[in-house]
Write a protein that holds these residues in place. Structure first.
Motif, short mmCIF file in Angstrom:
data_model
loop_
_atom_site.label_atom_id
_atom_site.label_comp_id
_atom_site.label_asym_id
_atom_site.label_seq_id
_atom_site.Cartn_x
_atom_site.Cartn_y
_atom_site.Cartn_z
N GLN A 5 0.61 5.64 2.91
CA GLN A 5 -0.06 4.36 2.73
C GLN A 5 -1.45 4.38 3.34
O GLN A 5 -2.40 3.83 2.78
N TYR A 8 -3.72 6.34 1.04
CA TYR A 8 -4.06 5.54 -0.13
C TYR A 8 -5.14 4.52 0.22
O TYR A 8 -6.13 4.36 -0.49
N PHE A 9 -4.94 3.80 1.33
CA PHE A 9 -5.88 2.75 1.70
C PHE A 9 -7.27 3.33 1.99
O PHE A 9 -8.28 2.79 1.51
N VAL A 36 -0.53 -1.05 -1.31
CA VAL A 36 -1.47 -1.85 -0.53
C VAL A 36 -0.88 -3.22 -0.21
O VAL A 36 -1.00 -3.72 0.91
N GLU A 40 -0.31 -4.82 3.45
CA GLU A 40 -0.82 -6.13 3.85
C GLU A 40 0.31 -7.04 4.31
O GLU A 40 0.16 -7.80 5.27
N LEU A 47 -6.33 -7.11 3.65
CA LEU A 47 -7.14 -5.95 3.99
C LEU A 47 -8.26 -5.71 2.99
O LEU A 47 -9.30 -5.15 3.35
N LEU A 48 -8.03 -6.09 1.74
CA LEU A 48 -9.00 -5.83 0.69
C LEU A 48 -9.39 -7.11 -0.03
O LEU A 48 -8.54 -7.98 -0.27
N PRO A 57 -13.42 -3.91 1.80
CA PRO A 57 -12.53 -4.27 2.89
C PRO A 57 -12.93 -5.60 3.53
O PRO A 57 -14.12 -5.91 3.64
N GLY A 61 -9.70 -5.42 7.31
CA GLY A 61 -9.55 -4.17 6.57
C GLY A 61 -10.49 -3.09 7.05
O GLY A 61 -10.13 -1.91 7.11
N PHE A 65 -9.44 0.38 8.53
CA PHE A 65 -9.96 1.59 7.87
C PHE A 65 -10.38 2.63 8.91
O PHE A 65 -10.01 3.81 8.80
#
Length: 318
Positions: A5, A8-9, A36, A40, A47-48, A57, A61, A65
């Motif tokens: 995860q 990915y983020f 995602v 969250e 986060l996004l 972000p 986020g 990050f």
């Protein structure tokens, strides 16, 4: 929270686009978005920020990050440290044909990447045959089937000195009615009552899939109309393709056919007990070599990755 995860983020933020990140990661966009959303939800914060121009972000986020990138660097360092003392030895793993269709190659790739000095021996066979090989210590690990977690009996042979078996529930697979595309169209789901007169092509009794099917029909109070009994997935699907009958299989049976949509019709079987329990079986931990213990973890990780990425339908992880 999983490292996948975080990867990915980080890639989404760096790419500035969900679709671009999905392409670079070779993951379907819906699965990426789902991961995602889970992240969250676990953090209880957004986060996004999504817009037609892409994703950026939020304040939370951006903070996440930077920490996620640091965590991934630490994880990579941990991997490098572990590789300085690589595992070696050999591991034999048994998979049923439906399972190997989806799991076989990803598992081999993951083992090569993580433990390149472990020699892997893969065996494909029906669940009943794999259980016999496991009992005879011809396999170290096997994914076997039952219609409930306690349905598998791996008894120690007379005179055996083992301490027992490790049987870990891995996942449950829904069953699907599969017909030739030349047969009439199917709804998304079918009730087991609709199969009262359906000619079926099934494996024989000793195998886990047949146990799950028989349990579902017994609960409904009807007897399956068995047209053929075949203990080979390839021959079962060939017979279905030729219009000799339908079969009941997990979705993975279709996974080995790139042109499945042009050859078969399928509908999920709407029956609570019509599920196949997948059990990861081995000797007890005390009897397993470190390489086997490591391989067992890779099996679980590989299954979870396939499900999370949307490449294994009809599966519930347990």
């Amino acid at each position: 929270m999983e490292l996948r995860q975080l990867r990915y983020f980080v890639r989404i933020v760096e790419a500035g686009s969900m679709s671009r990140a999905a392409l670079e990661l070779d993951v379907v966009q819906s699965a990426l978005s789902q991961q995602v959303s889970r992240l969250e939800g676990e953090l209880a914060t957004r986060l996004l920020q999504r817009s037609p121009q892409g994703v950026t972000p939020t304040e939370a986020g951006l903070a996440f990050f930077h920490e996620a990138k640091l965590t991934l660097r630490h994880a990579e360092q941990a991997v490098r440290s572990a590789q300085q003392a690589r595992l070696s030895g050999s591991v034999s793993i048994g998979l049923a044909p439906t399972t190997s269709a989806l799991l076989g190659l990803p598992l081999m790739q993951a083992m090569r990447e993580r433990y390149p000095e472990v020699r892997l021996h893969m065996v494909e066979g029906m669940s009943g045959h794999l259980a016999a090989m496991l009992r005879a210590r011809e396999l170290d690990l096997a994914i076997l089937f039952g219609h409930r977690p306690d349905a598998l009996a791996l008894h120690e042979p007379a005179g055996g000195a083992g301490r027992g078996w490790q049987v870990l529930p891995l996942m449950e697979e829904a069953l699907f009615l599969i017909r030739s595309v030349a047969q009439p169209a199917l709804p998304p789901q079918v009730d087991i009552e609709a199969l009262r007169t359906e000619p079926l092509i099934l494996p024989t009794g000793p195998h886990g899939l047949r146990s799950a099917i028989d349990a579902a029909f017994d609960r409904a109070g009807i007897a399956p109309q068995v047209a053929l009994e075949v203990d080979s997935l390839a021959m079962v699907m060939a017979a279905v393709d030729a219009g000799l009958g339908a079969t009941l299989q997990p979705w993975a049976a279709l996974g080995r056919y790139p042109d499945a949509d042009r050859r078969f019709r399928h509908a999920r079987l709407d029956a609570p007990v019509a599920r196949r329990v997948n059990l990861l079986c081995s000797r007890s931990d005390e009897e397993l070599a470190p390489a086997v213990l490591a391989a067992r973890g890779v099996v679980r990780d590989s299954v979870r990755a396939l499900v999370a990425d949307g490449r294994w339908a009809g599966v519930t992880l347990v």
